[in-house]
Write a protein that holds these residues in place. Sequence first.
Motif, PDB file in Angstrom:
ATOM      1  N   ALA A 222     -49.649  41.474 -55.020  1.00  0.00           N
ATOM      2  CA  ALA A 222     -49.215  42.494 -54.061  1.00  0.00           C
ATOM      3  C   ALA A 222     -48.081  41.965 -53.191  1.00  0.00           C
ATOM      4  O   ALA A 222     -47.125  42.685 -52.895  1.00  0.00           O
ATOM      5  N   GLU A 223     -48.178  40.703 -52.789  1.00  0.00           N
ATOM      6  CA  GLU A 223     -47.107  40.105 -51.990  1.00  0.00           C
ATOM      7  C   GLU A 223     -45.810  40.026 -52.791  1.00  0.00           C
ATOM      8  O   GLU A 223     -44.723  40.274 -52.255  1.00  0.00           O
ATOM      9  N   LEU A 224     -45.915  39.708 -54.076  1.00  0.00           N
ATOM     10  CA  LEU A 224     -44.723  39.652 -54.923  1.00  0.00           C
ATOM     11  C   LEU A 224     -44.112  41.038 -55.097  1.00  0.00           C
ATOM     12  O   LEU A 224     -42.886  41.197 -55.026  1.00  0.00           O
ATOM     13  N   ILE A 225     -44.946  42.039 -55.300  1.00  0.00           N
ATOM     14  CA  ILE A 225     -44.456  43.408 -55.479  1.00  0.00           C
ATOM     15  C   ILE A 225     -43.741  43.904 -54.225  1.00  0.00           C
ATOM     16  O   ILE A 225     -42.791  44.689 -54.303  1.00  0.00           O
TER      17      ILE A 225
ATOM     18  N   LEU B 248     -55.835  36.672 -56.608  1.00  0.00           N
ATOM     19  CA  LEU B 248     -54.711  37.023 -57.465  1.00  0.00           C
ATOM     20  C   LEU B 248     -54.113  38.359 -57.058  1.00  0.00           C
ATOM     21  O   LEU B 248     -52.893  38.510 -57.013  1.00  0.00           O
ATOM     22  N   ARG B 249     -54.962  39.362 -56.755  1.00  0.00           N
ATOM     23  CA  ARG B 249     -54.436  40.669 -56.366  1.00  0.00           C
ATOM     24  C   ARG B 249     -53.583  40.578 -55.110  1.00  0.00           C
ATOM     25  O   ARG B 249     -52.567  41.268 -54.978  1.00  0.00           O
TER      26      ARG B 249
ATOM     27  N   SER C  16     -36.930  39.350 -54.615  1.00  0.00           N
ATOM     28  CA  SER C  16     -37.472  38.384 -55.574  1.00  0.00           C
ATOM     29  C   SER C  16     -37.705  39.036 -56.929  1.00  0.00           C
ATOM     30  O   SER C  16     -37.398  38.451 -57.975  1.00  0.00           O
ATOM     31  N   LEU C  17     -38.254  40.242 -56.931  1.00  0.00           N
ATOM     32  CA  LEU C  17     -38.482  40.939 -58.199  1.00  0.00           C
ATOM     33  C   LEU C  17     -37.166  41.189 -58.929  1.00  0.00           C
ATOM     34  O   LEU C  17     -37.070  41.016 -60.151  1.00  0.00           O
ATOM     35  N   ALA C  18     -36.141  41.603 -58.188  1.00  0.00           N
ATOM     36  CA  ALA C  18     -34.842  41.858 -58.813  1.00  0.00           C
ATOM     37  C   ALA C  18     -34.266  40.579 -59.409  1.00  0.00           C
ATOM     38  O   ALA C  18     -33.741  40.576 -60.537  1.00  0.00           O
ATOM     39  N   MET C  19     -34.381  39.468 -58.680  1.00  0.00           N
ATOM     40  CA  MET C  19     -33.821  38.215 -59.178  1.00  0.00           C
ATOM     41  C   MET C  19     -34.627  37.674 -60.370  1.00  0.00           C
ATOM     42  O   MET C  19     -34.060  37.024 -61.256  1.00  0.00           O
ATOM     43  N   ILE C  20     -35.918  37.938 -60.405  1.00  0.00           N
ATOM     44  CA  ILE C  20     -36.702  37.599 -61.599  1.00  0.00           C
ATOM     45  C   ILE C  20     -36.177  38.375 -62.801  1.00  0.00           C
ATOM     46  O   ILE C  20     -36.040  37.839 -63.900  1.00  0.00           O
TER      47      ILE C  20
ATOM     48  N   ALA D  79     -30.270  32.863 -59.492  1.00  0.00           N
ATOM     49  CA  ALA D  79     -31.329  33.868 -59.508  1.00  0.00           C
ATOM     50  C   ALA D  79     -32.694  33.240 -59.230  1.00  0.00           C
ATOM     51  O   ALA D  79     -33.518  33.817 -58.513  1.00  0.00           O
ATOM     52  N   ALA D  80     -32.955  32.061 -59.795  1.00  0.00           N
ATOM     53  CA  ALA D  80     -34.239  31.395 -59.560  1.00  0.00           C
ATOM     54  C   ALA D  80     -34.415  31.064 -58.082  1.00  0.00           C
ATOM     55  O   ALA D  80     -35.503  31.250 -57.512  1.00  0.00           O
ATOM     56  N   HIS D  81     -33.361  30.573 -57.450  1.00  0.00           N
ATOM     57  CA  HIS D  81     -33.421  30.264 -56.018  1.00  0.00           C
ATOM     58  C   HIS D  81     -33.712  31.518 -55.203  1.00  0.00           C
ATOM     59  O   HIS D  81     -34.567  31.528 -54.299  1.00  0.00           O
ATOM     60  N   ALA D  82     -32.993  32.610 -55.509  1.00  0.00           N
ATOM     61  CA  ALA D  82     -33.177  33.847 -54.764  1.00  0.00           C
ATOM     62  C   ALA D  82     -34.569  34.433 -54.976  1.00  0.00           C
ATOM     63  O   ALA D  82     -35.106  35.101 -54.093  1.00  0.00           O
ATOM     64  N   ALA D  83     -35.168  34.177 -56.138  1.00  0.00           N
ATOM     65  CA  ALA D  83     -36.513  34.686 -56.418  1.00  0.00           C
ATOM     66  C   ALA D  83     -37.593  33.877 -55.706  1.00  0.00           C
ATOM     67  O   ALA D  83     -38.553  34.437 -55.172  1.00  0.00           O
ATOM     68  N   LEU D  84     -37.457  32.552 -55.687  1.00  0.00           N
ATOM     69  CA  LEU D  84     -38.535  31.683 -55.199  1.00  0.00           C
ATOM     70  C   LEU D  84     -38.445  31.371 -53.711  1.00  0.00           C
ATOM     71  O   LEU D  84     -39.474  31.192 -53.054  1.00  0.00           O
ATOM     72  N   ASP D  85     -37.243  31.268 -53.175  1.00  0.00           N
ATOM     73  CA  ASP D  85     -37.079  30.793 -51.803  1.00  0.00           C
ATOM     74  C   ASP D  85     -37.821  31.647 -50.772  1.00  0.00           C
ATOM     75  O   ASP D  85     -38.405  31.099 -49.832  1.00  0.00           O
ATOM     76  N   PRO D  86     -37.849  32.993 -50.898  1.00  0.00           N
ATOM     77  CA  PRO D  86     -38.538  33.789 -49.869  1.00  0.00           C
ATOM     78  C   PRO D  86     -40.062  33.778 -49.984  1.00  0.00           C
ATOM     79  O   PRO D  86     -40.731  34.375 -49.138  1.00  0.00           O
ATOM     80  N   LEU D  87     -40.632  33.130 -51.009  1.00  0.00           N
ATOM     81  CA  LEU D  87     -42.073  33.255 -51.284  1.00  0.00           C
ATOM     82  C   LEU D  87     -42.756  31.885 -51.348  1.00  0.00           C
ATOM     83  O   LEU D  87     -43.324  31.509 -52.367  1.00  0.00           O
ATOM     84  N   PRO D  88     -42.746  31.116 -50.266  1.00  0.00           N
ATOM     85  CA  PRO D  88     -43.334  29.771 -50.343  1.00  0.00           C
ATOM     86  C   PRO D  88     -44.833  29.772 -50.609  1.00  0.00           C
ATOM     87  O   PRO D  88     -45.344  28.882 -51.294  1.00  0.00           O
ATOM     88  N   ARG D  89     -45.572  30.767 -50.103  1.00  0.00           N
ATOM     89  CA  ARG D  89     -47.024  30.735 -50.269  1.00  0.00           C
ATOM     90  C   ARG D  89     -47.457  31.035 -51.685  1.00  0.00           C
ATOM     91  O   ARG D  89     -48.491  30.548 -52.157  1.00  0.00           O
ATOM     92  N   ILE D  90     -46.681  31.865 -52.395  1.00  0.00           N
ATOM     93  CA  ILE D  90     -47.054  32.249 -53.763  1.00  0.00           C
ATOM     94  C   ILE D  90     -45.974  31.810 -54.749  1.00  0.00           C
ATOM     95  O   ILE D  90     -45.702  32.501 -55.730  1.00  0.00           O
TER      96      ILE D  90
END
Length: 389
Positions: A198-201, A193-194, A206-210, A318-329
């Motif tokens: 960390a990858e999301l941070i 989880l950490r 992605s954080l901005a679009m969330i 916004a959902a697309h911009a948040a999720l698209d760059p992060l396929p692994r998480i």
Amino acid sequence: MRPERGFLVLSAALCALAPLSIDLGLPALGPLTRALGVAPARGGLTLAVFMAGFALTPLVFGTLSDRRGRRGPLLAGLVLYSLGGLVCTLAGSFDALLVGRLLQGMGAGAGPTLAMAATRDRLHDAALKRRLSALTACLNLAPVIAPSLGTALLALGGWRAPYATLAAAGLLLLAACMAGFAETHRVADRPHLRTDLAELIRAPRSLAMIGVYAASAASMFAWVTLSPLVLMERLHVAPPLYAALFALAACGIVTGAVLSPRLAARIGTHRLLAAALALSIAAPLLAAALLVLAPDWRTLMPTMIAATFAYGLIAPTAAHAALDPLPRIAGTASAVMNAAQVATMAAASALASWAFTLADLFALPVAMIVFALLSAAIVLFQPAGGRAD
């Protein structure tokens, strides 16, 4: 039914589970409090405990799905949801009903979180944007039909009928997912989880679009919270007309969501988001001015439909911009996005209710403007490299 179309239907149903669970039981609040011998004001607790459960579990289901796959956590959530529906249906006391609603909310938290994560597993880029727009449209159709359906069920079977219907829907969806929801995310490294967080941070875009996704939803929830007070109590709209106007506003969201991918392809995501955010600010500003000049639902509603249309453009973008760059998480990102949305919606409801005691009907546009400005500020001041394409 083709596999991809079947997956879309299942994903749409999973996303619609929470709004249906909230709105279907609204007509039964008065009858159930009388039947269970509690004060009418306590009926609202059935919504509060559902939202509490719904806020708690997305992070659990989302992060677990990144480490163990989507299918297992999704089925567990649907089992929990169905069990909660059965408890509500058979409840002999108000406390038992609240336990059932809490279980329902906890189980429903798996629906949109894992539907969006699984969608990201299967699609990306323009295809993902189109699919998220379709899910946004389906999600916002649920509040249009749920109150009328709840009223019909109440007339047919009393206050237990809506909860029995939700329990049956949960069991049906569980069976459908067991048969047709294939695993979309297989991981070999079993990340912690950490590591996921960390990858999301480290993903400022992605954080901005969330943040934009959550703040724009809060602006809409201010409308949901105050629309009955403003329209029925202050502008003297009859209940049947209010239901029609509320449905019309929801159709604004659906229309925006349907048009969002087409407009993004034509003018670009960044320009579309900027224009939609500008509209989300301008519409309630105009509403406030019109309420000063001529407080009437006929002048208010066009501005509210414009605001809901803007939200329909913003949410899938916004959902697309948040999720698209992060396929692994994608599970963790979707979970954080949904948890942030619930938190800001709760804040919007509290702020709007408090503002109504101070500013009366002007509280509606003011609360909407506050969260629309927050969305715009997040886009303007996001870190370098965080701009949407």
